[in-house]
Enzyme design. Sequence first.
Site, mmCIF file in Angstrom:
data_model
loop_
_atom_site.group_PDB
_atom_site.id
_atom_site.type_symbol
_atom_site.label_atom_id
_atom_site.label_comp_id
_atom_site.label_asym_id
_atom_site.label_seq_id
_atom_site.Cartn_x
_atom_site.Cartn_y
_atom_site.Cartn_z
ATOM 1 N N ASP A 46 0.822 -1.207 0.000
ATOM 2 C CA ASP A 46 0.000 0.000 0.000
ATOM 3 C C ASP A 46 0.861 1.263 0.000
ATOM 4 O O ASP A 46 2.041 1.236 0.355
ATOM 5 C CB ASP A 46 -0.892 0.042 1.246
ATOM 6 C CG ASP A 46 -2.008 -0.999 1.205
ATOM 7 O OD1 ASP A 46 -2.032 -1.792 0.242
ATOM 8 O OD2 ASP A 46 -2.822 -1.012 2.141
ATOM 9 N N HIS B 210 -5.935 2.627 -4.376
ATOM 10 C CA HIS B 210 -5.840 2.920 -2.937
ATOM 11 C C HIS B 210 -6.299 4.364 -2.677
ATOM 12 O O HIS B 210 -5.798 5.014 -1.768
ATOM 13 C CB HIS B 210 -4.401 2.715 -2.465
ATOM 14 C CG HIS B 210 -4.256 2.523 -0.985
ATOM 15 N ND1 HIS B 210 -5.032 1.647 -0.261
ATOM 16 C CD2 HIS B 210 -3.402 3.097 -0.086
ATOM 17 C CE1 HIS B 210 -4.671 1.683 1.012
ATOM 18 N NE2 HIS B 210 -3.692 2.565 1.144
ATOM 19 N N HIS C 231 3.758 -2.304 3.052
ATOM 20 C CA HIS C 231 3.749 -0.950 2.487
ATOM 21 C C HIS C 231 5.032 -0.699 1.709
ATOM 22 O O HIS C 231 6.119 -1.079 2.151
ATOM 23 C CB HIS C 231 3.615 0.104 3.588
ATOM 24 C CG HIS C 231 2.315 0.029 4.344
ATOM 25 N ND1 HIS C 231 2.095 -0.894 5.349
ATOM 26 C CD2 HIS C 231 1.168 0.765 4.225
ATOM 27 C CE1 HIS C 231 0.873 -0.731 5.828
ATOM 28 N NE2 HIS C 231 0.283 0.268 5.169
#
Length: 714
Positions: free
Chosen positions: A84, A135, A236
């Site tokens: 992400d 996202h 991430h």
Amino acid sequence: MARHVARPDPRAHWVLLLLGLLVLLAALSFHGLVTGVSGGSGRAAGVAAPAPEEVTSSGPVLRLDRPEPVSRAMPDRTIALTFDDGPDPQWTPQILDLLRRHDARATFFVVGARVNEHPDLVRRMLAEGHEIGSHTYTHADLSAVPGWRRELELSLTRKAIAGVTGREVTLFRPPFSSQPAALTAPEYAALREAAGTGHVAVLTDRDTKDWQRPGVPEIVTAATPERGRGAVVLMHDGGGDRSQTLAALDTLIPALTGQGYRFTTVSAGIGAPASTVPAAVDSRIGGTALRWTQTGAGWVAGGMNLLLVVALLLGVGRLAVQVVCAQIHVRRVRRPRGPRRVVDAPVSVIVPAYNEAANIAATVRSLVASAYPALEVIVVDDGSSDGTADIVERLGLRGVRVIRQANAGKPAALNTGIRAARANLLVLVDGDTVFQPDTVHRLVQAFADPTVGAVSGNTKVANRRRLLGRWQHLEYVIGFNLDRRMYDVLECMPTIPGAIGAFRREVLLTVGGVPSDTLAEDTDLTMQVLRAGWRVVYEERAIAWTEAPSSLRQLWRQRYRWCYGTMQAMWKHRHALREPVVGGPTTVGAGGKLGRRGLPYLTVFQIVLPLAAPAVDVFALYGLIFLPWSSLVLAWAGLLLLQTFTAAYALHLDGERYGPLWTLPFQQLVYRQLMYLVVVQSTVTVLLGNRLRWQRMIRTGDAAALVGATPPGR
């Protein structure tokens, strides 16, 4: 005073200015949203009800566009690594390199704004067999924003990806999400709404919380499924230091591969078709336009930041130069070196007057009452219709002459008085100005220096009881008089005010008298004197009280004429930029100091920065919307404090009371805007070639009331 035929003032520029400022605000606001400056990308606070049980107990891949939720999970020994908050220019390439080295595939949930910032990384993801998903565009918590914002976040992200890759995505992971069991009712509602636009939600089985940087072993443990089960693993690649994530991947992938795990994308893991599809032409065009808009908004924001830094440095630099020069000027004037010859030669005072009935008697009386041994007063009535000349004649004062002429304008009236004057020292005075008894004496003492060709006095506002008058009083003391001290020291005085100025007769004859081809004849004349090689100095103790405009309309008209006329004079004397910096009254064309110092200073501080001021105000409005109020208030208070110290210092130098300082904050909210709009209007008028006519101010007689009274603020 003279009336010229003029075309109507342009009006369309105000609409263009307003539209330009709105576009600027929109660009800055877009940049603020994109970069997360507003803080709106944080997770909503508070405790919310959980999502329905059939969702919280389901698999991590959710299709919610049907009456009943449909979920899927990874098969055993299948890992879908998901990342992400990227792409990130530092960490995403390193993660991609690591995945390629281990022959692993992953799914990247990208932030739309960062896609536009780093399009090559997104293209590389697809080229190397990875999968991408949405996202949101600004990493906003969709459960905490309005419906239009949710729709916009998803739509813009799709367009951004389409513009960069030519593909549209269907996978979606909401920011701040984790496992299905942690899903709240508002988050579930947001996912249902996203499903209506074709998105498939992807949550996670294993949340490594690598953004907390708990340590490499902890990340590896959190990412490892139990007893050979499959999992969607959340990591991430953006949003901070991801060195621990990289190290954990380098341990995790070989370890689980050795246990028979495979690393694949979310869609491949659940056996679904590829989640990206070819984008329509309009989506690609829209995405490209979006990227250009974001890039342009970034340039605008960067330009505004640069403008503010430059303006701040110029402002502080200007203040420093003013203070240093003021100190030099004070020492020079108040503590002169050696004896100084007293000037007592005859003086002729010339008063051009057009409909000055309200103040002319007081002006003439104050001149006659001067403590100067040899003084004549010449009042040139320029075709007045209110009996100005009759009022002077009825006074019957000795040493006062009245000359009547048809209305021809202030320069013509001054030139008439110059021709009629008997003395070699001439003082030019406006018809609404009141002198103190020692003003003439102090004004002409500078002529003891044979290189001095003209002297500027100290103009003060008489009608300062009301707020507008106090603002102008501060402007005169802070801006005009501090500047004149600086100009004196730097020998580049561009303006001797029409209210009080003294000249050698030979100087006026040399330059051809008072010019009439600009509306700022006082500035034009002063520049001519400088370019003729004479010094122009400032005498702070030669005080003249003048009546300032008493309404915003009158103030606008006066400053519009001043600003327009100053621009005319600057253009007329632009060749001073190429003249040598030399001195002496016999050196014709010695305007180098005006050209090297005075004209650039006027250009920067009276034209360029005021023209940029509307954009600065829009940036301040942007700050109110997007920046923390504490930072904004602190910055504004700091600037206000700096201005207050400057004003207090200027008032101290002029021997004025500090009482008007309380009006400074309000001056910044009204008066400042009026002044820069005057510059905008004047610039447009100059560019369009319009001829501005003389605009006469209505007098109230406030300056006349000072005769025989104690001057205000003394």
